[in-house]
Design an enzyme around this catalytic site. Structure first.
Site, PDB file in Angstrom:
ATOM      1  N   GLY A  11       0.976  -1.296  -0.063  1.00 47.98           N
ATOM      2  CA  GLY A  11       0.275  -0.028  -0.117  1.00 47.98           C
ATOM      3  C   GLY A  11       0.882   1.209  -0.143  1.00 47.98           C
ATOM      4  NE  ARG A  72      -1.967  -4.782  -1.409  1.00 44.05           N
ATOM      5  CZ  ARG A  72      -1.556  -4.159  -0.259  1.00 44.05           C
ATOM      6  NH1 ARG A  72      -0.485  -4.329   0.530  1.00 44.05           N
ATOM      7  NH2 ARG A  72      -2.376  -3.099  -0.148  1.00 44.05           N
ATOM      8  CG  ASP A 103       4.047  -6.736   7.693  1.00 40.05           C
ATOM      9  OD1 ASP A 103       3.403  -6.340   6.578  1.00 40.05           O
ATOM     10  OD2 ASP A 103       3.460  -7.257   8.667  1.00 40.05           O
ATOM     11  CB  THR A 125       2.896   0.899   6.069  1.00 35.88           C
ATOM     12  OG1 THR A 125       1.302   0.667   6.727  1.00 35.88           O
ATOM     13  CG2 THR A 125       3.589   0.572   7.104  1.00 35.88           C
ATOM     14  CG  ASP A 127      -1.502  -0.069   8.071  1.00 35.29           C
ATOM     15  OD1 ASP A 127      -2.181   0.828   7.845  1.00 35.29           O
ATOM     16  OD2 ASP A 127      -1.391  -1.164   7.161  1.00 35.29           O
ATOM     17  CG  ASP A 129       1.675  -2.697  10.357  1.00 40.23           C
ATOM     18  OD1 ASP A 129       2.660  -2.002   9.973  1.00 40.23           O
ATOM     19  OD2 ASP A 129       0.855  -3.201   9.627  1.00 40.23           O
ATOM     20  NE  ARG A 171      -2.109  -4.598   5.861  1.00 38.93           N
ATOM     21  CZ  ARG A 171      -2.402  -4.880   4.583  1.00 38.93           C
ATOM     22  NH1 ARG A 171      -2.828  -6.012   4.453  1.00 38.93           N
ATOM     23  NH2 ARG A 171      -1.862  -4.033   3.684  1.00 38.93           N
TER      24      ARG A 171
END
Ligand code: F6P
Length: 319
Positions: A11, A72, A103, A125, A127, A129, A171
């Site tokens: 993303g 992707r 990741d 990202t 996120d 994360d 996510r």
């Protein structure tokens, strides 16, 4: 090292362009040629690779998205796909690769490194994360986009005296929800790391009403479930007038904040330094405003942790 490649994968995130710019400029500063790969690992296998001069990254630091495009790829997950990618780089004399992404992208970087091709990961990202870094590129911009939306929704929530549920991205991580909820003064923050029962949420909403609160904002992380379903449950069980907003892809676009541009510039440049030093299979991070780098395998084996102190504080302040 005389030639390196750079790609963005997964993303997109605001600030990726600032990172690409830093990689290109830092490399050229050190007399290293840079090749931009379009469409992530898919483009790498397809040979969608072009040399980047200083001018190719002019006027992009302020732009969201990624000028290299992203994708992707399932083919890249295979040994043949990875071998194909390495051959494409070897053919051009490219000796190292900077991978900007999350990741999933680091899994790709790990595989290429294991096959003898040095890669360095840069966490990009929204996120936030990824372990080993306080912040990922794009998180701050996305957070500010969400905050602006919360402030606007609060205006109408006050006027109509309603309960608003705002579903945000992330996510499986609750960082965007937590930071947005705390900075936006939300009554409740629902995150995957710390699920709260619907009865508790309703109890807190009612308690607020009893002390005169006319409206409420609930931030729900997408990792918990659908905002619409959550809203329906609240309405059915509490009879509160409820509305739902799913912010969606607006959270991934827009001009990066100063914070993200600086983070991306520092991380992108550090990745080039690591390749020049002969390092491989590392991820660049930022901890306590200091650049760090970790073994990518270590990063991939860890689980990102939410800041529980912030979560507890958000509850105390929403009393
Ligand atoms: O990882 C970034 C992210 O925007 C997540 O927050 C979200 O769940 C996902 O990507 C959406 O992915 P896609 O672009 O494939 O719909």
């Amino acid at each position: 090292m005389k030639k390196i490649g750079v790609l963005t994968s997964g993303g997109d995130a605001p600030g990726m362009n600032a990172a690409i710019r830093a990689v290109v400029r830092k490399a050229i500063y050190h007399d290293v040629e840079v090749f931009g790969v379009r469409y992530g690992f898919q483009g790498l296998m397809d040979g969608n690779i072009n040399q980047m001069a200083l001018g190719t990254v002019g006027d992009i630091i302020q732009r969201g998205g990624t000028v290299l495009s992203t994708a992707r790829s399932s083919e890249f997950k295979t040994d043949e796909g990875q071998q194909k990618a390495i051959e494409q780089m070897k053919k051009r004399g490219i000796e190292g690769l900077v991978v900007i992404g999350g990741d999933g992208s680091f899994q790709g970087a790990k595989k290429l490194t294991e096959k003898g091709f040095p890669c360095i990961g840069v966490p990009g990202t929204i996120d936030n994360d990824i372990p080993g870094t306080d912040f990922t590129i794009g998180f701050d911009t996305s957070l500010n986009t969400i905050l602006e939306a919360i402030d606007k929704i609060r205006d109408t929530a006050t006027s109509h005296e309603r309960t608003y549920i705002i579903e945000v991205m992330g996510r499986d991580a609750g960082d965007l929800a937590l930071w947005a909820g705390l900075s936006g003064g939300a009554e409740s923050i629902i995150i995957p790391e710390e699920k709260e029962s619907i009865d508790d949420v309703i109890y807190r909403l009612k308690r607020g009403q009893e002390r005169g609160k006319k409206h409420s904002i609930i931030i729900l992380a997408e990792g918990v479930g659908s905002g619409f379903e959550f809203g329906k449950m609240i309405e059915e069980r509490s009879q509160l007038d409820t509305r739902v907003t799913v912010l969606g892809y607006i959270q991934r676009g827009g001009s990066p904040t100063a914070q993200d541009r600086v983070l991306a510039s520092r991380m992108g440049a550090k990745a080039v330094e690591l390749l020049i030093e002969g390092k491989a299979g590392r991820m660049v991070g930022m901890e306590n405003n200091q650049l760090v780098d970790y073994d990518i395998n270590e990063i991939l084996s860890k689980k990102h942790q939410i800041n529980m102190d912030m979560y507890k504080l958000s509850k105390e302040l929403a009393i």
